[in-house]
Design a protein around this motif. Structure first.
Motif, PDB file in Angstrom:
ATOM      1  N   PHE A 121      32.121  51.014  31.499  1.00 44.22           N
ATOM      2  CA  PHE A 121      31.287  49.693  31.184  1.00 44.22           C
ATOM      3  C   PHE A 121      32.446  48.413  31.622  1.00 44.22           C
ATOM      4  O   PHE A 121      32.283  47.710  32.233  1.00 44.22           O
ATOM      5  CB  PHE A 121      31.037  49.849  29.877  1.00 44.22           C
ATOM      6  CG  PHE A 121      30.696  48.386  29.348  1.00 44.22           C
ATOM      7  CD1 PHE A 121      29.154  47.913  29.673  1.00 44.22           C
ATOM      8  CD2 PHE A 121      31.349  47.667  28.404  1.00 44.22           C
ATOM      9  CE1 PHE A 121      29.040  46.510  29.354  1.00 44.22           C
ATOM     10  CE2 PHE A 121      30.903  46.446  28.008  1.00 44.22           C
ATOM     11  CZ  PHE A 121      29.877  45.816  28.392  1.00 44.22           C
ATOM     12  N   VAL A 122      33.508  48.659  31.204  1.00 46.95           N
ATOM     13  CA  VAL A 122      34.594  47.684  31.340  1.00 46.95           C
ATOM     14  C   VAL A 122      35.132  47.569  32.798  1.00 46.95           C
ATOM     15  O   VAL A 122      35.063  46.433  33.416  1.00 46.95           O
ATOM     16  CB  VAL A 122      35.794  47.877  30.488  1.00 46.95           C
ATOM     17  CG1 VAL A 122      37.074  46.990  30.829  1.00 46.95           C
ATOM     18  CG2 VAL A 122      35.610  47.694  28.954  1.00 46.95           C
ATOM     19  N   LEU A 123      35.347  48.823  33.456  1.00 46.38           N
ATOM     20  CA  LEU A 123      35.455  48.802  34.983  1.00 46.38           C
ATOM     21  C   LEU A 123      34.456  48.135  35.698  1.00 46.38           C
ATOM     22  O   LEU A 123      34.650  47.372  36.675  1.00 46.38           O
ATOM     23  CB  LEU A 123      35.976  50.257  35.338  1.00 46.38           C
ATOM     24  CG  LEU A 123      36.056  50.466  36.938  1.00 46.38           C
ATOM     25  CD1 LEU A 123      37.501  49.732  36.981  1.00 46.38           C
ATOM     26  CD2 LEU A 123      36.040  51.886  37.109  1.00 46.38           C
ATOM     27  N   ASP A 124      33.260  48.430  35.306  1.00 46.67           N
ATOM     28  CA  ASP A 124      32.111  47.798  36.352  1.00 46.67           C
ATOM     29  C   ASP A 124      32.067  46.217  36.086  1.00 46.67           C
ATOM     30  O   ASP A 124      32.023  45.490  36.857  1.00 46.67           O
ATOM     31  CB  ASP A 124      30.767  48.450  36.055  1.00 46.67           C
ATOM     32  CG  ASP A 124      29.810  47.902  36.771  1.00 46.67           C
ATOM     33  OD1 ASP A 124      29.961  47.756  37.764  1.00 46.67           O
ATOM     34  OD2 ASP A 124      28.576  47.711  36.210  1.00 46.67           O
ATOM     35  N   PHE A 125      32.092  45.737  34.690  1.00 49.66           N
ATOM     36  CA  PHE A 125      32.168  44.434  34.672  1.00 49.66           C
ATOM     37  C   PHE A 125      33.298  43.728  35.319  1.00 49.66           C
ATOM     38  O   PHE A 125      33.302  42.624  35.905  1.00 49.66           O
ATOM     39  CB  PHE A 125      32.037  43.895  33.145  1.00 49.66           C
ATOM     40  CG  PHE A 125      30.955  43.556  32.514  1.00 49.66           C
ATOM     41  CD1 PHE A 125      30.194  42.305  33.072  1.00 49.66           C
ATOM     42  CD2 PHE A 125      30.225  44.316  31.799  1.00 49.66           C
ATOM     43  CE1 PHE A 125      28.937  41.882  32.457  1.00 49.66           C
ATOM     44  CE2 PHE A 125      29.000  43.950  31.268  1.00 49.66           C
ATOM     45  CZ  PHE A 125      28.437  42.979  31.715  1.00 49.66           C
ATOM     46  N   ILE A 126      34.570  44.200  35.095  1.00 48.04           N
ATOM     47  CA  ILE A 126      35.688  43.587  35.823  1.00 48.04           C
ATOM     48  C   ILE A 126      35.666  43.569  37.118  1.00 48.04           C
ATOM     49  O   ILE A 126      35.844  42.690  38.190  1.00 48.04           O
ATOM     50  CB  ILE A 126      37.126  44.429  35.280  1.00 48.04           C
ATOM     51  CG1 ILE A 126      37.111  44.389  33.860  1.00 48.04           C
ATOM     52  CG2 ILE A 126      38.155  44.046  36.051  1.00 48.04           C
ATOM     53  CD1 ILE A 126      37.374  42.878  33.345  1.00 48.04           C
ATOM     54  N   ASN A 127      34.984  44.691  37.799  1.00 49.95           N
ATOM     55  CA  ASN A 127      34.835  44.594  39.264  1.00 49.95           C
ATOM     56  C   ASN A 127      33.901  43.623  39.689  1.00 49.95           C
ATOM     57  O   ASN A 127      34.124  43.001  40.637  1.00 49.95           O
ATOM     58  CB  ASN A 127      34.591  46.022  39.648  1.00 49.95           C
ATOM     59  CG  ASN A 127      34.798  46.226  41.266  1.00 49.95           C
ATOM     60  OD1 ASN A 127      35.557  46.140  41.913  1.00 49.95           O
ATOM     61  ND2 ASN A 127      33.592  46.595  41.901  1.00 49.95           N
ATOM     62  N   GLN A 128      32.803  43.480  39.038  1.00 49.71           N
ATOM     63  CA  GLN A 128      32.022  42.433  39.541  1.00 49.71           C
ATOM     64  C   GLN A 128      32.731  41.071  39.402  1.00 49.71           C
ATOM     65  O   GLN A 128      32.488  39.961  40.315  1.00 49.71           O
ATOM     66  CB  GLN A 128      30.808  42.203  38.494  1.00 49.71           C
ATOM     67  CG  GLN A 128      29.839  43.445  38.823  1.00 49.71           C
ATOM     68  CD  GLN A 128      28.579  43.615  37.772  1.00 49.71           C
ATOM     69  OE1 GLN A 128      27.966  42.469  37.786  1.00 49.71           O
ATOM     70  NE2 GLN A 128      28.663  44.412  36.737  1.00 49.71           N
ATOM     71  N   SER A 129      33.449  41.085  38.457  1.00 50.12           N
ATOM     72  CA  SER A 129      34.137  39.435  38.461  1.00 50.12           C
ATOM     73  C   SER A 129      35.282  39.444  39.510  1.00 50.12           C
ATOM     74  O   SER A 129      35.576  38.242  40.087  1.00 50.12           O
ATOM     75  CB  SER A 129      34.956  39.290  36.684  1.00 50.12           C
ATOM     76  OG  SER A 129      35.935  39.964  36.702  1.00 50.12           O
ATOM     77  N   PHE A 130      36.042  40.436  39.762  1.00 56.35           N
ATOM     78  CA  PHE A 130      36.896  40.350  40.864  1.00 56.35           C
ATOM     79  C   PHE A 130      36.030  39.998  42.098  1.00 56.35           C
ATOM     80  O   PHE A 130      36.714  39.168  42.979  1.00 56.35           O
ATOM     81  CB  PHE A 130      37.539  41.618  40.983  1.00 56.35           C
ATOM     82  CG  PHE A 130      38.823  41.931  39.953  1.00 56.35           C
ATOM     83  CD1 PHE A 130      39.088  40.919  39.044  1.00 56.35           C
ATOM     84  CD2 PHE A 130      39.272  43.085  39.761  1.00 56.35           C
ATOM     85  CE1 PHE A 130      39.994  41.251  37.988  1.00 56.35           C
ATOM     86  CE2 PHE A 130      40.000  43.630  38.923  1.00 56.35           C
ATOM     87  CZ  PHE A 130      40.702  42.455  37.758  1.00 56.35           C
ATOM     88  N   GLN A 131      34.973  40.659  42.388  1.00 57.57           N
ATOM     89  CA  GLN A 131      34.286  40.294  43.594  1.00 57.57           C
ATOM     90  C   GLN A 131      34.086  38.940  43.627  1.00 57.57           C
ATOM     91  O   GLN A 131      34.039  38.220  44.748  1.00 57.57           O
ATOM     92  CB  GLN A 131      32.909  40.999  43.607  1.00 57.57           C
ATOM     93  CG  GLN A 131      33.112  42.523  43.849  1.00 57.57           C
ATOM     94  CD  GLN A 131      34.223  42.955  44.788  1.00 57.57           C
ATOM     95  OE1 GLN A 131      34.143  42.449  45.979  1.00 57.57           O
ATOM     96  NE2 GLN A 131      35.278  43.706  44.388  1.00 57.57           N
ATOM     97  N   VAL A 132      33.600  38.247  42.575  1.00 59.05           N
ATOM     98  CA  VAL A 132      33.362  36.886  42.609  1.00 59.05           C
ATOM     99  C   VAL A 132      34.636  36.062  43.043  1.00 59.05           C
ATOM    100  O   VAL A 132      34.693  35.143  43.771  1.00 59.05           O
ATOM    101  CB  VAL A 132      32.750  36.302  41.119  1.00 59.05           C
ATOM    102  CG1 VAL A 132      32.725  34.831  41.066  1.00 59.05           C
ATOM    103  CG2 VAL A 132      31.265  36.738  40.975  1.00 59.05           C
ATOM    104  N   SER A 133      35.771  36.319  42.232  1.00 56.52           N
ATOM    105  CA  SER A 133      36.912  35.639  42.552  1.00 56.52           C
ATOM    106  C   SER A 133      37.677  35.804  43.983  1.00 56.52           C
ATOM    107  O   SER A 133      38.229  35.182  44.426  1.00 56.52           O
ATOM    108  CB  SER A 133      38.165  36.271  41.674  1.00 56.52           C
ATOM    109  OG  SER A 133      37.803  35.871  40.382  1.00 56.52           O
ATOM    110  N   LEU A 134      37.246  37.103  44.445  1.00 57.06           N
ATOM    111  CA  LEU A 134      37.496  36.995  45.900  1.00 57.06           C
ATOM    112  C   LEU A 134      36.537  36.534  46.955  1.00 57.06           C
ATOM    113  O   LEU A 134      37.013  36.616  48.063  1.00 57.06           O
ATOM    114  CB  LEU A 134      37.597  38.690  46.078  1.00 57.06           C
ATOM    115  CG  LEU A 134      38.702  39.586  45.662  1.00 57.06           C
ATOM    116  CD1 LEU A 134      38.484  41.180  45.627  1.00 57.06           C
ATOM    117  CD2 LEU A 134      40.033  39.174  46.195  1.00 57.06           C
ATOM    118  N   GLY A 135      35.605  35.962  46.371  1.00 61.11           N
ATOM    119  CA  GLY A 135      34.694  35.185  47.462  1.00 61.11           C
ATOM    120  C   GLY A 135      33.574  36.048  47.959  1.00 61.11           C
ATOM    121  O   GLY A 135      32.807  35.812  48.732  1.00 61.11           O
TER     122      GLY A 135
END
Length: 169
Positions: A121-135
């Motif tokens: 659960f944490v990994l999925d949320f964090i990965n989604q946020s990283f995709q936003v930060s990476l553009g």
């Protein structure tokens, strides 16, 4: 028959793999993320706060580290003679000497599976946020689906405990 005192090997392997994956995921992304990253998201999934990645990763490691340690410590505390804090249905029956080892094997493995679901659960949320930060995305891709899946997982996990311990065999 030898008493089962350890975790189920697959539950332990999955928890260990996801723990390592979280660490590797964080290290990989720390290197490629910009200095300012999305740190908070509104209900719509759009970022509404940005901050330094060092602060984000400090908290990320603290929170995920505590989560991992919590599941490991609880797992280690599940041993005969130290179970006054354990709350399962029909506790006296399931912790009787002839059933305690099988009960603890089931609960220990179940805790590791619950920990694995939480880490995923944490990994999925964090990965989604990283995709936003990476553009790569303008908002979180599927936050409500992630939350719904985790809540369903929690309900199924609790149901499995009640199904197992809710009746005497």
């Amino acid at each position: 028959m030898t008493p089962k005192q350890n975790n189920h090997p697959l539950a332990l392997a999955l928890f260990s793999l996801l723990s390592a994956l979280l660490v590797g995921h964080a290290i990989y992304h720390y290197v490629i993320l910009p200095e300012e990253i999305a740190t908070h998201f509104g209900f719509s999934g759009k970022p509404d706060a940005w901050g330094p990645k060092t602060v984000f990763f400090l908290w990320y490691f603290i929170i995920t580290g505590l989560c991992i340690v919590m599941f490991v410590v609880v797992n280690r505390l599940l041993r005969p003679g130290h179970l006054s804090w354990l709350n399962i249905p029909n506790k006296e029956y399931w912790l009787a000497p002839e059933r305690i080892h099988d009960t603890l094997h089931y609960v220990r493995s179940g805790m590791l599976l619950f920990g694995s679901g939480t880490l995923l659960f944490v990994l999925d949320f964090i990965n989604q946020s990283f995709q936003v930060s990476l553009g790569n995305a303008s908002r979180l891709d599927h936050p409500l689906t992630t939350l719904a899946m985790y809540l369903l997982f929690c309900v199924l996990w609790v149901s499995a405990l009640y199904r197992r311990f809710g009746r005497k065999m």
